[in-house]
Write an enzyme that holds these catalytic residues in place. Structure first.
Site, PDB file in Angstrom:
ATOM      1  CB  SER A  61      -2.840  -2.799   5.275  1.00 58.64           C
ATOM      2  OG  SER A  61      -3.228  -1.577   4.613  1.00 58.64           O
TER       3      SER A  61
HETATM    4  N1  SAM Z   1      -6.731  -1.786   1.194  1.00 60.38           N
HETATM    5  C1  SAM Z   1      -5.492  -2.099   0.236  1.00 60.38           C
HETATM    6  C2  SAM Z   1      -5.299  -3.220   0.296  1.00 60.38           C
HETATM    7  O1  SAM Z   1      -5.937  -4.453   0.753  1.00 60.38           O
HETATM    8  O2  SAM Z   1      -4.488  -3.730  -0.637  1.00 60.38           O
HETATM    9  C3  SAM Z   1      -4.334  -1.134   0.797  1.00 60.38           C
HETATM   10  C4  SAM Z   1      -4.846   0.305   0.461  1.00 60.38           C
HETATM   11  S1  SAM Z   1      -3.141   1.455   0.865  1.00 60.38           S
HETATM   12  C5  SAM Z   1      -2.840   1.237   2.133  1.00 60.38           C
HETATM   13  C6  SAM Z   1      -4.163   3.022   0.432  1.00 60.38           C
HETATM   14  C7  SAM Z   1      -4.865   3.119  -0.995  1.00 60.38           C
HETATM   15  O3  SAM Z   1      -5.763   4.320  -0.887  1.00 60.38           O
HETATM   16  C8  SAM Z   1      -3.850   3.366  -1.996  1.00 60.38           C
HETATM   17  O4  SAM Z   1      -3.947   2.462  -3.179  1.00 60.38           O
HETATM   18  C9  SAM Z   1      -3.922   4.709  -2.707  1.00 60.38           C
HETATM   19  O5  SAM Z   1      -4.104   5.197  -4.047  1.00 60.38           O
HETATM   20  C10 SAM Z   1      -5.427   4.906  -2.238  1.00 60.38           C
HETATM   21  N2  SAM Z   1      -6.048   6.178  -2.168  1.00 60.38           N
HETATM   22  C11 SAM Z   1      -5.572   7.355  -1.506  1.00 60.38           C
HETATM   23  N3  SAM Z   1      -6.249   8.589  -1.672  1.00 60.38           N
HETATM   24  C12 SAM Z   1      -7.340   8.069  -2.194  1.00 60.38           C
HETATM   25  C13 SAM Z   1      -8.716   8.316  -2.505  1.00 60.38           C
HETATM   26  N4  SAM Z   1      -9.128   9.988  -2.264  1.00 60.38           N
HETATM   27  N5  SAM Z   1      -9.654   7.783  -3.060  1.00 60.38           N
HETATM   28  C14 SAM Z   1      -9.453   6.604  -3.622  1.00 60.38           C
HETATM   29  N6  SAM Z   1      -8.363   5.963  -3.058  1.00 60.38           N
HETATM   30  C15 SAM Z   1      -7.354   6.548  -2.464  1.00 60.38           C
END
Ligand code: SAM
Length: 227
Positions: A61
């Site tokens: 993000s």
């Molecule tokens: N917080 C992260 C960082 O600091 O880099 C960025 C997060 S990214 C915008 C969203 C993440 O959520 C992705 O890596 C995606 O694979 C994960 N995601 C989506 N659905 C999920 C779930 N049900 N459980 C765990 N992770 C999930």
């Protein structure tokens, strides 16, 4: 210009723009080297205020939204935090800096539990957190974070960094009385940040904050795979 200087300048502008309000969030953002959480080819862009690709269709993000969500979360030393959506591990490192600062005795440290559904990204985050020195304060779990992480529940704070169609019930259950959760909720194309607060007697209140755009939260209590 060095990465340190670029980081200082970005954080100064995030303060001026009102994304960073507190000393603790400023200190954490100054301490974590974002250039080591982005793929090599994007390192020169690490201190521009934008999301960057980390593979598998996912992103780290933008620094402004990381700072803003961390402020809303009102996280403090000693807190047990659950993050859903580890991605690069950057947000987890920022949280670890606040709940378990190195200049405080270990007995007072909190901990960050972070859940990622894509195993390759969990591995990527683990490597990033290892080389930056946060693995003693962050635990990565591979799984569906819409179900939370029961083993360590309840949590003082929960932060979800992917967009949900509604607030997953298990996450509300796993929030401590007095706890706060921040989660983007809405459609696939536009969402609002939602602040969920659980009072000491267990009453849940929900407030809408700014409009945001996140990748989808995919899972049992999120969007269905391929939807
Ligand atoms: N917080 C992260 C960082 O600091 O880099 C960025 C997060 S990214 C915008 C969203 C993440 O959520 C992705 O890596 C995606 O694979 C994960 N995601 C989506 N659905 C999920 C779930 N049900 N459980 C765990 N992770 C999930």
């Amino acid at each position: 210009m060095s990465f340190e200087e670029k980081r200082r300048r970005l954080i100064l502008s995030l303060k001026e723009e009102g994304y960073i309000l507190s000393e603790k969030v400023e200190k954490a953002m100054l301490s974590v080297p974002r250039e080591l959480f982005v793929p090599k080819e994007y390192r020169d862009l690490a201190y521009t205020d934008r999301p960057l690709p980390i593979g598998h269709g996912q992103t780290i993000s933008a620094p402004s939204i990381v700072a803003y969500m961390t402020e809303l979360l009102k996280v403090d030393i000693g807190h047990k935090v659950l993050e859903v959506g580890t991605g690069s591990g950057y947000q987890a490192a920022i949280l670890a800096e606040i709940v378990a600062p190195k200049d405080v005795p270990k007995e007072k440290w909190g901990h960050v539990y972070t859940v990622e559904r894509i195993p390759q990204l969990a591995e990527y985050a683990k490597e990033n957190l290892r080389k930056t020195g946060y693995l003693d304060r962050v635990t990565i779990i591979i799984g569906d974070g819409t179900e939370g992480f029961k083993d360590e529940a309840p949590y003082d704070r929960i932060i979800v960094t992917a967009a949900a169609p509604k607030v997953p019930e298990p996450l509300i259950r796993q929030l401590k009385p007095g706890g706060i959760m921040i989660i983007p909720v809405g459609s696939m194309w536009e969402q609002s940040l939602i602040i969920v607060e659980k009072s000491s007697d267990g009453k849940v209140t929900i407030k809408k904050d700014i409009e945001v755009l996140f990748v989808p939260l995919v899972g049992k209590y999120g969007w269905k795979e391929g939807s």
